[in-house]
Design an enzyme around this catalytic site. Sequence first.
Site, PDB file in Angstrom:
ATOM      1  N   HIS A 100     -24.969   8.364   1.655  1.00 57.80           N
ATOM      2  CA  HIS A 100     -24.186   8.550   2.883  1.00 57.80           C
ATOM      3  C   HIS A 100     -25.013   9.323   3.907  1.00 57.80           C
ATOM      4  CE1 HIS A 100     -20.966   9.829   5.588  1.00 57.80           C
ATOM      5  NE2 HIS A 100     -20.250   8.827   5.091  1.00 57.80           N
ATOM      6  N   GLU A 169     -23.014   1.486   7.480  1.00 48.70           N
ATOM      7  CA  GLU A 169     -22.341   2.493   8.290  1.00 48.70           C
ATOM      8  C   GLU A 169     -23.269   2.961   9.405  1.00 48.70           C
ATOM      9  OE1 GLU A 169     -18.950   4.867   6.169  1.00 48.70           O
ATOM     10  OE2 GLU A 169     -20.890   5.621   5.532  1.00 48.70           O
TER      11      GLU A 169
END
EC number: 5.3.1.1
Length: 253
Positions: A100, A169
């Site tokens: 992430h 993302e």
Amino acid sequence: MSTQSRPVVIAGNWKMHMTCAQAKQYAAAFLPQVANAPKDRSIVLAPPFTAISTLQEALAGSDVQIASQNVHWKDSGAFTGEISAEMLLELGVGYTIVGHSEPRKYFSESDEQINQRARASQAAGLIPILCVGESDEQRSSNETERVIRRQVEQGLEGIDPSKLVVAYEPIWAIGTGKTCESEEANRVCGLIRNWVGYPNLTIQYGGSVKPGNIDELMAKSDIDGVLVGGASLEPDSFARIANYQMASAAAAA
């Protein structure tokens, strides 16, 4: 949306939110709303480590699965603050989020470390959700493809793509309220699929996903799910996302 041969994964990343008591209350409100969700998708929640056991108990008897927000590549050792894949398995976790943008940014996590986390996850029987994405500066410099291809190739070295989820993302869209246009998100997801070379790879989009754009996103041909941040913190909001309905066929082009 993807062909039915590609698994659809709708995941909510709570980040550093929710106490055990709040997680229990969330599950009580959320489960009735997804009890009749279509069976063509997996619904996943990623709570903080402290709430995993409580949430697992609260979700008992449902099809909602648990993800971890992190995993270490070693089975055990002097790694303060870390948690192993074996420990997560014991708690009933099925997925792990790796790569992430927040740990990449705040803890200077490298592609090599991310790869080690993903490999440890697969070795233990967990499914890694590998996050990749470009910054606003990289996007403005037309470096999107170069950056993401590097993250994909280095992050997936030695990884079995049949037991993997990749989440695109774009960093500039995370928590900003800015959403990548669905056509551009679909284009990048298609590139990732080609780079990995596995047609049945599940690829999510993440970045300001909300009830108002989920149907359009899931109508796209190369988007097989979403990784949701802020909108997953409210049970009503995430239930709407989990129960998405296909937008018109015209939007799928």
